[in-house]
Scaffold this motif. Sequence first.
Motif, PDB file in Angstrom:
ATOM      1  N   ASN A 324       0.850  -1.194   0.000  1.00  0.00           N
ATOM      2  CA  ASN A 324       0.000   0.000   0.000  1.00  0.00           C
ATOM      3  C   ASN A 324       0.884   1.240   0.000  1.00  0.00           C
ATOM      4  O   ASN A 324       2.120   1.144  -0.103  1.00  0.00           O
ATOM      5  CB  ASN A 324      -1.004  -0.010   1.160  1.00  0.00           C
ATOM      6  N   HIS A 325       0.264   2.405   0.144  1.00  0.00           N
ATOM      7  CA  HIS A 325       0.970   3.675   0.012  1.00  0.00           C
ATOM      8  C   HIS A 325       1.809   4.024   1.226  1.00  0.00           C
ATOM      9  O   HIS A 325       2.478   5.064   1.231  1.00  0.00           O
ATOM     10  CB  HIS A 325      -0.043   4.789  -0.249  1.00  0.00           C
ATOM     11  N   ASP A 326       1.789   3.172   2.262  1.00  0.00           N
ATOM     12  CA  ASP A 326       2.526   3.457   3.494  1.00  0.00           C
ATOM     13  C   ASP A 326       3.679   2.486   3.758  1.00  0.00           C
ATOM     14  O   ASP A 326       4.512   2.764   4.619  1.00  0.00           O
ATOM     15  CB  ASP A 326       1.583   3.398   4.706  1.00  0.00           C
ATOM     16  N   ARG A 327       3.714   1.358   3.080  1.00  0.00           N
ATOM     17  CA  ARG A 327       4.675   0.305   3.408  1.00  0.00           C
ATOM     18  C   ARG A 327       5.568  -0.039   2.217  1.00  0.00           C
ATOM     19  O   ARG A 327       5.164   0.114   1.070  1.00  0.00           O
ATOM     20  CB  ARG A 327       3.925  -0.949   3.879  1.00  0.00           C
ATOM     21  N   PRO A 328       6.801  -0.517   2.482  1.00  0.00           N
ATOM     22  CA  PRO A 328       7.719  -0.849   1.383  1.00  0.00           C
ATOM     23  C   PRO A 328       7.101  -1.807   0.373  1.00  0.00           C
ATOM     24  O   PRO A 328       6.326  -2.694   0.730  1.00  0.00           O
ATOM     25  CB  PRO A 328       8.899  -1.501   2.111  1.00  0.00           C
ATOM     26  N   ARG A 329       7.454  -1.621  -0.875  1.00  0.00           N
ATOM     27  CA  ARG A 329       6.896  -2.450  -1.939  1.00  0.00           C
ATOM     28  C   ARG A 329       7.350  -3.905  -1.795  1.00  0.00           C
ATOM     29  O   ARG A 329       8.464  -4.188  -1.354  1.00  0.00           O
ATOM     30  CB  ARG A 329       7.291  -1.903  -3.305  1.00  0.00           C
ATOM     31  N   ILE A 330       6.472  -4.810  -2.240  1.00  0.00           N
ATOM     32  CA  ILE A 330       6.744  -6.235  -2.090  1.00  0.00           C
ATOM     33  C   ILE A 330       8.001  -6.641  -2.853  1.00  0.00           C
ATOM     34  O   ILE A 330       8.774  -7.478  -2.378  1.00  0.00           O
ATOM     35  CB  ILE A 330       5.517  -7.076  -2.530  1.00  0.00           C
ATOM     36  N   ALA A 331       8.265  -6.067  -4.025  1.00  0.00           N
ATOM     37  CA  ALA A 331       9.451  -6.445  -4.794  1.00  0.00           C
ATOM     38  C   ALA A 331      10.733  -6.076  -4.061  1.00  0.00           C
ATOM     39  O   ALA A 331      11.766  -6.721  -4.239  1.00  0.00           O
ATOM     40  CB  ALA A 331       9.422  -5.789  -6.174  1.00  0.00           C
ATOM     41  N   THR A 332      10.670  -5.037  -3.235  1.00  0.00           N
ATOM     42  CA  THR A 332      11.831  -4.655  -2.430  1.00  0.00           C
ATOM     43  C   THR A 332      11.952  -5.548  -1.207  1.00  0.00           C
ATOM     44  O   THR A 332      13.055  -5.955  -0.825  1.00  0.00           O
ATOM     45  CB  THR A 332      11.723  -3.179  -2.004  1.00  0.00           C
ATOM     46  N   ARG A 333      10.832  -5.889  -0.599  1.00  0.00           N
ATOM     47  CA  ARG A 333      10.868  -6.695   0.621  1.00  0.00           C
ATOM     48  C   ARG A 333      11.366  -8.117   0.365  1.00  0.00           C
ATOM     49  O   ARG A 333      12.102  -8.665   1.176  1.00  0.00           O
ATOM     50  CB  ARG A 333       9.472  -6.754   1.261  1.00  0.00           C
TER      51      ARG A 333
END
Length: 531
Positions: A324-333
Motif C-alpha cells: 500500500n501507500h505506506d509500506r515498502p513495496r513487495i518487490a523490495t521486501r
Amino acid sequence: MRDVVWWKRGIVYQIYPRSYQDTNGDGIGDLEGIRQRLDHVADLGVDAIWISPIFTSPMADFGYDVADYTGIEPMFGTLADFDRLVADAHGRGLKVILDFVPNHSSDRHPWFLESRSSRHSPKRDWYIWRDPQPDGSPPNNWISHFGGPSWTFDEATGQFYLHSFLREQPDLNWRNPEVRAAMYDALRFWLDRGVDGFRVDVIWLMIKDKALRDNPPNPGYQPHQAEASRLLQLHSADQPEVHEVIAEMRQVLDAYPERVLIGEIYLPVERLVTYYGRDGGGAHLPFNFQLLETAWNARAIADMIREYEAALPPGGWPNWVLGNHDRPRIATRVGAAQARVAAMLLLTLRGTPTLYYGDEIGMAHVEIPSEAVQDPWERNEPGLGLGRDPVRTPMQWDAGPGAGFTTGEPWLPLGPDHATRNVARLADDPTSILALHRRLIALRRATPALATGDYEPIEAEGSVLAFARRHGETRIVVALNLGPEPARVGLGGEGARFAVLLSTGLDREGEVTGAGVELRGDEGLVLEVRG
C-alpha cells in the motif's frame, strides 16, 4: 459466482492519484489521468479501483488533510471530471471506492476555523480542545504518529487542540453527534454520485478515551522505531465506543445496494476481527495487513493464515494486502523473483485481495534524495527510514522521458528502471510479471474454488507453503517455494494426479504430476486435483 456480492469475489486495485497519470503537465497525477488509464485496469482483470484521497486539501499530508469533504482538490480536477471517471469505470464493469478521512480534518477546514475562533464557538466541541496542565504543558503525554506531541497550543484561545498526526490535521470529536451527522451526510453525497464504497482511514483511532488519560510506556520500544512507539496506545486508539460509530457508518452504506465499507486497522488479529462488528454490522472488510508484517517464510505465513482464519467471526469474510501507500513495496521486501510467488499467494488465498498500483509490473522501492523528500513523516523523523515517498513514485507506463506518466517534471523521482520495467514493455512479454498477474486474475475469476472456495492447509515445511481451495467437487492446490533452492512437496492422496493450471514461470501449464511435486527455486504452482 454472480450470487456472491462483488466485494467478496472481486479484487481491489489501489491507485495513488498523484502518481498514476498526469494529463496537464504539472507532474502530478489527476482524475482525467485515471480515467484515461482505465483500460489498463480493466485488462488487468480487477473489479474495483480504490482511489487515495482526492478531496479539497492544502496537501500538508497529500490529501489526508481534508478541507472540504464534498469537494475535489483542483490539482486533481473537478466534480465533473470525477463524474466522468465514475461513469467510465462503471461502463467497464469497475467499481469505484473512495478514501474517506474522518479522524481528522485540515486546520483550514471551515469547521476548524470556526472552532478555533472562540471558546464559545458553536463548533468548539467539534474538535478536541483542552486546557494546559498547571505547569503549562499539554493535557497528556500522547505522541503524534508523525513524531512530537499530539497537542498544539492555540495562543488566541489559551487551549491545546489534539492532532494524532500533523498539527495541520486536528482530530474531530466523534463523541459529538453533530460531527457524526455531518460526516454521514458527506458519505451520502458521494454515494448519491455512484461511489461503490469507502476505505476509511485510521478507523481504529476515531474515538479517544473520554478522560484523555496518559498512555503507558511501551516496554518493547526500540530506538530505531518511530517516536510514537514509545507509548502503548491504550487510551488514544481502539476504544470500545468506536464500534458504535462504525455501525452507524455501516447503516449509511446499507441504505444503498451492494456498497462496501473497508477499515484501515493496524491491530493484532484478535482485536482486528472485532471490527466486523456485532452480528456482522461493522466494517465489511477490516483491512488485514499481516502479509505486510509477517516474516517471509513458509511456517510463519502458514501460522498467520491459520490464526487469522480461526479468529474470523461467523460470516466474516477475509481479506489480504501485500502493498500500500505506506509500506515498502513487495518487490523490495522479498526480491524480484519472490515477488512473482507473492503475487500467486495474494491472488489464491481465501478472501478479497488488494493490489497496489505498480506491483503488477514489479515496481520497487525508489531511493529519494534528501532534497527531493516530500513526506512530512520523513521530515519530522529523519534517518529512521519511515518515509513513504519511495513507495509513491510515478507509475511506469513506457520508456519515454517521463515514463509515460507526465510531460513535465514528476513530483517524485521516477524509478531508475523505468525504461525497462514499464507497462508497454511488459505487456508484450508473455513471461513478464504483468502477464503473470493477468493470468492469475483471469484464473481466479474463472475458478469458483479460488474466488470463494474454502481454505485447507496442506504443508509448511522448509521453504514450501502449500494449501488447497475447495468449491463443491473442485479442489485446487497451490504450492509455493519461498526459497531460491529446488524443493519437493507432498500433496497427499495416494494415486492422485495433479494438473498444472498456472506456474509463476508461465511454462509448466498442462503438466501432470503425482502427489509428489518438484518445485524450482522461487516457483509457485496452481494445480487442479484430477483424481
